[in-house]
Scaffold this motif. Structure first.
Motif, PDB file in Angstrom:
ATOM      1  N   GLU A  95      -2.410  -2.071   7.538  1.00 31.66           N
ATOM      2  CA  GLU A  95      -3.023  -2.457   6.260  1.00 31.66           C
ATOM      3  C   GLU A  95      -3.761  -1.303   5.587  1.00 31.66           C
ATOM      4  N   SER A  96      -4.254  -0.362   6.400  1.00 29.31           N
ATOM      5  CA  SER A  96      -4.981   0.765   5.815  1.00 29.31           C
ATOM      6  C   SER A  96      -4.037   1.878   5.371  1.00 29.31           C
ATOM      7  N   ASP A 217       4.896  -5.208   5.555  1.00 25.84           N
ATOM      8  CA  ASP A 217       5.611  -6.240   4.801  1.00 25.84           C
ATOM      9  C   ASP A 217       7.034  -5.855   4.358  1.00 25.84           C
ATOM     10  N   GLU A 218       7.123  -4.853   3.480  1.00 25.49           N
ATOM     11  CA  GLU A 218       8.440  -4.548   2.887  1.00 25.49           C
ATOM     12  C   GLU A 218       9.395  -3.961   3.926  1.00 25.49           C
ATOM     13  N   ILE A 219       8.849  -3.249   4.897  1.00 32.53           N
ATOM     14  CA  ILE A 219       9.712  -2.692   5.945  1.00 32.53           C
ATOM     15  C   ILE A 219      10.197  -3.797   6.876  1.00 32.53           C
ATOM     16  N   ALA A 220       9.305  -4.731   7.164  1.00 39.07           N
ATOM     17  CA  ALA A 220       9.673  -5.866   8.011  1.00 39.07           C
ATOM     18  C   ALA A 220      10.855  -6.624   7.413  1.00 39.07           C
ATOM     19  N   ARG A 221      10.800  -6.855   6.117  1.00 33.92           N
ATOM     20  CA  ARG A 221      11.891  -7.583   5.450  1.00 33.92           C
ATOM     21  C   ARG A 221      13.193  -6.802   5.519  1.00 33.92           C
ATOM     22  N   LYS A 222      13.073  -5.475   5.519  1.00 30.96           N
ATOM     23  CA  LYS A 222      14.262  -4.631   5.542  1.00 30.96           C
ATOM     24  C   LYS A 222      14.926  -4.630   6.917  1.00 30.96           C
ATOM     25  N   ILE A 223      14.103  -4.551   7.990  1.00 35.62           N
ATOM     26  CA  ILE A 223      14.715  -4.352   9.306  1.00 35.62           C
ATOM     27  C   ILE A 223      15.010  -5.636  10.070  1.00 35.62           C
ATOM     28  N   THR A 224      14.515  -6.770   9.603  1.00 39.44           N
ATOM     29  CA  THR A 224      14.851  -8.002  10.329  1.00 39.44           C
ATOM     30  C   THR A 224      15.004  -9.188   9.375  1.00 39.44           C
ATOM     31  N   ASP A 225      15.838 -10.118   9.781  1.00 37.88           N
ATOM     32  CA  ASP A 225      15.998 -11.357   9.011  1.00 37.88           C
ATOM     33  C   ASP A 225      14.989 -12.404   9.469  1.00 37.88           C
ATOM     34  N   SER A 226      14.330 -12.143  10.577  1.00 36.68           N
ATOM     35  CA  SER A 226      13.412 -13.147  11.113  1.00 36.68           C
ATOM     36  C   SER A 226      12.031 -12.561  11.417  1.00 36.68           C
ATOM     37  N   PRO A 227      11.340 -12.057  10.361  1.00 30.98           N
ATOM     38  CA  PRO A 227       9.983 -11.559  10.616  1.00 30.98           C
ATOM     39  C   PRO A 227       9.035 -12.710  10.942  1.00 30.98           C
ATOM     40  N   VAL A 228       8.119 -12.474  11.841  1.00 34.39           N
ATOM     41  CA  VAL A 228       7.068 -13.465  12.117  1.00 34.39           C
ATOM     42  C   VAL A 228       5.759 -12.852  11.625  1.00 34.39           C
TER      43      VAL A 228
END
Ligand SMILES: [Zn+2]
Lengths: 379, 176
Positions: A95-96, A217-228
């Motif tokens: 976050e920082s 956030d945006e990287i999570a959406r890019k590398i996985t279809d199932s972010p938690v």
């Protein structure tokens, strides 16, 4: 909001004679990186490990971390606390803006300790508490249990129900070594070791390692279809003075409030679908359920008896088997709780899968502390 | 005000003044003493178990990574640079080169040692650069040790080896 994009674990076992603690860390990390589809040498910006030197048996644990995690010549640090504190550290680093992808690791090589009671005893205030008695320090939990049972009319049966439920749940978890099919009667007929606590109410120690990959956030959406998503996280301590504590898990209440507020949860009992809660002593599950606002303090026993917290109940608690079924994983306790919630939210929990979209994981820093942390995960 | 401060003087040049045995024995300071029994037995694991068991045979074993071509010593089951499992086990020699050394005169309690200990990091012949062992050197005058000196392991007799790092008693200069 950061998300969990990969999980890996090794264990959980009553003993691990064939692997060193470094090697179980490696095995868990390889699985987490594969799960996230990342290369730690190229993609990870920060590594956070969680360890207590006295559990490891040597000092300055952070020194021993990089190689087995793929973190050589990379930013690395160790948090002397449970995994959930490490997850909070990774959350803050992301976050920082310090990191886009961070890795969090925790493990237990409890079987390497030959004098566990003495090591726990070594956590007591040396001037004020340590010299009083050489009895095994589990009495710390029994003192709290005694107070808690008396104050809120907690029945022995309700505590026995916790044991039956969690060890029963563990039978469906292939990674849980302490599963058993028990009855309330068999628990109540078993011997006391620290009155009013029975031996069977105490989680046995286990070995294992868990690694999470967490991403922006945006990287999570890019590398996985199932972010938690890590929707909320909190941690809290009462006081280091053992004798002036609440004995009511105020630390869990406050850490829960911090995490719920961040997650925008107003009525936890209505919104939370699944909870993995520290049950290293069976009564602690009841106490923590109340502290996390998942039941009223005078109704928790009745709800436990009705099966409200069972796998098929309205609010399943410790579907994984909890610590009573999986084992006391020391600083990896919060990691195993989080792992179960993540697997459940990703619908990868196999035979123990329940219907859920929002889950809470909670850990206590074990005796003799009044500290703990809470994380809320959602999809 | 420092509560309980005793007559403790400290010359300006001193780095610090420790409590003396007398300060403790005469109860000049208030304290609680404890000697906890903290005991561990660390599972050696896949890589180090093989290494320790080879010591009993008087041999040093390393692992090999085919990607970076390094011979990794002490052995591990992963290459920490390529982050992949190792590909093979290879024996390396029990000779090497002193990479750095120090002569220690005191023990951890700051008491003088009867005989100074020569501690060294030795790069082993057959292992990749910077893959060495930290051990001790003996059978040589401390002033004769130098970086780049060739040394050889002195093993305990086979019957006395236990599969520990001290199965090598020390390293001595390699003549010739
Ligand atoms: Zn390599």
């Amino acid at each position: 909001m950061p998300a969990v994009v990969g999980v890996g674990y090794y264990g959980f076992n009553t003993n691990t004679p064939d692997m060193s603690w470094k090697e179980i860390m490696y095995e868990a990390a390889v699985r987490a990186y594969e799960d996230a589809g990342i290369d730690p040498r190229r993609d990870v910006d920060s590594f956070v490990t969680c360890a207590e030197d006295f559990y490891e048996g040597f000092a300055i644990f952070d020194e021993f971390v990089p190689d087995q995690l793929g973190a050589v010549v990379k930013p690395t640090c160790t948090v002397c606390a449970d995994f959930l504190y490490g997850l909070a550290t990774a959350y803050m680093q992301i976050e920082s803006g310090l990191a886009d992808i961070a890795v969090v690791e925790a493990h237990s090589k409890a079987s390497d300790m030959k004098t566990f009671g003495e090591i726990i005893r070594h956590a007591m205030d040396p001037i004020w508490l340590k010299g009083v008695t050489r009895a095994h320090p589990y009495y710390f939990a029994a003192l709290e249990m005694s107070y808690y049972m008396n104050k809120y009319c907690i029945s022995e049966e309700a505590i026995a129900e916790v044991v039956v439920k969690n060890k029963g749940n563990a039978i469906l978890n292939e990674s849980a070594p302490y599963g058993a099919k028990l009855t309330v009667e068999s628990v109540l007929n078993s011997p006391f070791v620290f009155y009013p606590m029975r031996k069977i109410e105490i989680a046995e120690r286990a070995d294992g390692a868990i690694v999470f990959v967490v991403a922006r956030d945006e990287i999570a959406r890019k590398i996985t279809d199932s972010p938690v998503w890590i929707k909320g996280i909190g941690w809290w301590s009462e006081t280091s003075s053992y004798d002036t504590r609440s004995f009511e898990a105020l630390y869990a209440y406050k850490a829960g409030k911090m995490a719920y507020k961040m997650a925008g949860i107003e009525v936890p009992v209505k919104e939370i679908d699944i909870a993995e809660i520290d049950d290293r002593f069976a009564f602690k599950e009841l106490q923590h359920i109340v502290a996390l606002q998942l039941a009223g303090k005078f109704e928790v026993c009745e709800l436990m008896r009705e099966g409200y917290f069972s796998r098929n109940g309205s609010l399943p608690v410790n579907v994984s088997g909890g610590n009573l079924g999986v084992g006391n994983l020391l600083e990896a306790t919060g990691a195993q709780k989080s792992l179960e919630v993540v697997l459940q939210l990703r619908r990868e929990a196999g035979r123990r899968q329940i219907d859920c979209e929002l889950g809470v994981a909670q850990c206590w820093r074990y005796i003799p502390t009044a500290s703990g942390a809470v994380a809320v995960f959602g999809v | 005000m420092a509560v309980g401060k005793k007559e403790i003087s400290c010359p300006p040049s001193a780095e610090g003044t420790g409590l003396s045995d007398a300060d403790i024995s005469q109860k000049n300071v208030t304290y609680f003493e404890d000697h906890p029994n903290l005991a561990y037995s660390w599972t050696a694991g896949q890589a180090m178990s093989r290494f320790l068991n080879e010591l009993k045979n008087g041999k040093l074993i390393a692992t090999k990574c085919e990607k970076c071509r390094r011979v990794i010593f002490p052995p591990r089951i992963y290459c920490e640079l390529c982050y992949k499992p190792i590909d093979d086990w290879v024996y390396i020699k029990d000779t090497g080169v002193v990479q750095t050394f120090s002569i220690s005169f005191i023990d951890p309690d700051a008491k003088p040692l009867e005989k100074p200990v020569i501690v060294a990091v030795i790069t082993i012949d057959g292992a990749s650069p910077n893959m060495g062992i930290m051990h001790i050197i003996d059978e040589v005058e401390p002033e004769k040790v130098y970086i780049g000196m060739r040394v050889k392991a002195v093993w305990r007799p086979e019957s006395e080896r236990k599969g520990t790092i001290t199965d090598i008693k020390y390293w001595k200069p390699l003549e010739g």
